[in-house]
Design an enzyme around this catalytic site. Sequence first.
Site, short mmCIF file in Angstrom:
data_model
loop_
_atom_site.label_atom_id
_atom_site.label_comp_id
_atom_site.label_asym_id
_atom_site.label_seq_id
_atom_site.Cartn_x
_atom_site.Cartn_y
_atom_site.Cartn_z
N SER A 114 1.01 -2.27 12.61
CA SER A 114 0.86 -2.32 11.16
C SER A 114 0.13 -3.60 10.79
CB SER A 114 2.25 -2.33 10.53
OG SER A 114 2.19 -2.84 9.22
N SER A 115 -0.55 -3.58 9.65
CA SER A 115 -1.31 -4.78 9.24
C SER A 115 -0.38 -5.94 8.88
CB SER A 115 -2.22 -4.45 8.05
OG SER A 115 -1.46 -3.96 6.97
N CYS A 116 0.93 -5.70 8.75
CA CYS A 116 1.84 -6.80 8.42
C CYS A 116 2.10 -7.72 9.61
CB CYS A 116 3.13 -6.30 7.81
SG CYS A 116 4.15 -5.41 8.97
N TYR A 143 10.11 -6.32 10.56
CA TYR A 143 9.29 -5.20 11.02
C TYR A 143 8.07 -5.73 11.78
CZ TYR A 143 6.41 -0.96 10.45
OH TYR A 143 5.63 0.15 10.66
N LYS A 147 6.80 -5.03 15.62
CA LYS A 147 5.49 -4.45 15.93
C LYS A 147 4.68 -5.38 16.83
CE LYS A 147 5.68 -0.45 13.98
NZ LYS A 147 5.57 0.75 14.82
N HIS A 186 6.83 3.32 -0.04
CA HIS A 186 5.69 2.43 -0.26
C HIS A 186 5.17 2.63 -1.67
CE1 HIS A 186 5.68 2.42 4.21
NE2 HIS A 186 5.40 1.16 4.01
O1 GFB Z 1 3.71 -0.48 -0.44
P1 GFB Z 1 4.61 -1.64 -0.51
O2 GFB Z 1 6.06 -1.36 -0.67
O3 GFB Z 1 4.44 -2.49 0.80
O4 GFB Z 1 4.20 -2.57 -1.76
P2 GFB Z 1 3.74 -3.84 1.32
C1 GFB Z 1 2.87 -2.95 -1.99
C2 GFB Z 1 2.78 -3.70 -3.30
O5 GFB Z 1 3.01 -2.79 -4.38
C3 GFB Z 1 3.79 -4.84 -3.49
C4 GFB Z 1 3.91 -3.35 -5.29
O6 GFB Z 1 3.15 -5.92 -4.13
C5 GFB Z 1 4.82 -4.21 -4.42
O7 GFB Z 1 5.52 -5.16 -5.22
N1 GFB Z 1 4.60 -2.28 -6.05
C6 GFB Z 1 4.47 -2.04 -7.39
C7 GFB Z 1 5.47 -1.39 -5.57
N2 GFB Z 1 5.26 -1.05 -7.78
C8 GFB Z 1 5.90 -0.60 -6.66
C9 GFB Z 1 6.86 0.43 -6.45
O8 GFB Z 1 7.29 1.13 -7.35
N3 GFB Z 1 7.27 0.61 -5.15
C10 GFB Z 1 6.81 -0.17 -4.12
N4 GFB Z 1 7.24 0.07 -2.88
N5 GFB Z 1 5.92 -1.18 -4.31
C11 GFB Z 1 4.88 -2.99 3.46
C12 GFB Z 1 5.74 -3.64 4.49
O9 GFB Z 1 4.49 -4.05 2.66
O10 GFB Z 1 3.72 -2.41 3.98
C13 GFB Z 1 5.86 -2.88 5.72
O11 GFB Z 1 6.97 -3.99 3.91
C14 GFB Z 1 4.57 -2.25 6.19
O12 GFB Z 1 6.36 -3.72 6.71
C15 GFB Z 1 3.82 -1.59 5.06
O13 GFB Z 1 3.74 -3.20 6.80
C16 GFB Z 1 2.48 -1.06 5.46
O14 GFB Z 1 2.29 -3.63 1.54
O15 GFB Z 1 4.08 -5.02 0.49
#
Ligand code: GFB
Length: 324
Positions: A114-116, A143, A147, A186
């Site tokens: 994953s890119s994280c 996570y 990875k 996500h």
């Molecule tokens: O997709 P996401 O949960 O994952 O959040 P990450 C991306 C961005 O969207 C963050 C914002 O800045 C969140 O605060 N966001 C806005 C929201 N509204 C929402 C919402 O309703 N739900 C969610 N989920 N986010 C994950 C990692 O990070 O990405 C994993 O935690 C993994 O480890 C994955 O690498 C690909 O991009 O922040």
Amino acid sequence: MPSEVIYPLKGKRIWVAGHRGMVGSAVVRRLASEDCEVLIAGRDQLDLRRQAAVEAWMDQARPDAVILAAAKVGGILANDTYPADFLYENLMIEANIIHAAHRADVAKLLFLGSSCIYPKEAAQPILESALLTGPLEPTNEWYAIAKIAGIKLAQAYRRQHGRDFISAMPTNLYGPGDNFDLNTSHVLPALIRKAHEAKIAGANHITIWGTGAPRREFLHADDCADALVFMLQRYSDHEHVNVGSGEDITILDLARLVCDVVGFEGDIRTDPSKPDGTMRKLMSGERLRAMGWVPKISLLDGSKDAYRDWRDFNSTPRGATVDR
Ligand code: GFB
């Protein structure tokens, strides 16, 4: 011209570990157009966290190749809330499968990261060589550590035992079969659900987490699956390879795009009490591009596809079970 095929799939038995997940199911769909046999093992049949069970299954199934798409995944809040689950389950799954693949003489294995995995402050676009050059983003370091261990396992078996084990690092993925649970999903499926439910309820706004300022790079799961099959056939080296779309977008602009797709015309409000996570993680896709692979699905078309999937999921008759 794409790089030459060094591992032809014709007649091969390929185990897609994690075939019910969003990426695994996309890989199974993609492999249907190759002349190979796809092996799958249901969750009721095989618990990937149990070493003896994985070894027994591998000994009996004897795949030629493995695509390791099985993982415990989730959005920013799930990662931050369940650090033990994300670290433990992912370490167990990848250690069990990679070691069992070595024991069973599997010729080729592709591990998905994953890119994280990259440092929070990595220079953008992020090159593969940025791995382990700085501290990680705290919301998903558990996570990410799992990875990174997976990448290192693949490299270690390559180095010590001469195994052709390789790793791909996909960016943020979305598509059919995604998780639409607002607490664990996500961002893209969450926004689809929020906009759709607001439209149906006649609400005047939706609320997105964080400030809306972070940027993310998105890739449709079918494009990702295509890249993985491309890599399985054509890549054999020590270093992991980024898999992305090459473009990123702010979360606020993503919310606007999703509202357009859904047809919700109300306001978009932000909730800065929720985490932003890393501000930017655009990967360099140069390496894969130089091998001849390019993505095909635009974010707009892909979001329409994901919205269709949410409506299908929603209209599933009561009593029917849908695996997410
Ligand atoms: O997709 P996401 O949960 O994952 O959040 P990450 C991306 C961005 O969207 C963050 C914002 O800045 C969140 O605060 N966001 C806005 C929201 N509204 C929402 C919402 O309703 N739900 C969610 N989920 N986010 C994950 C990692 O990070 O990405 C994993 O935690 C993994 O480890 C994955 O690498 C690909 O991009 O922040």
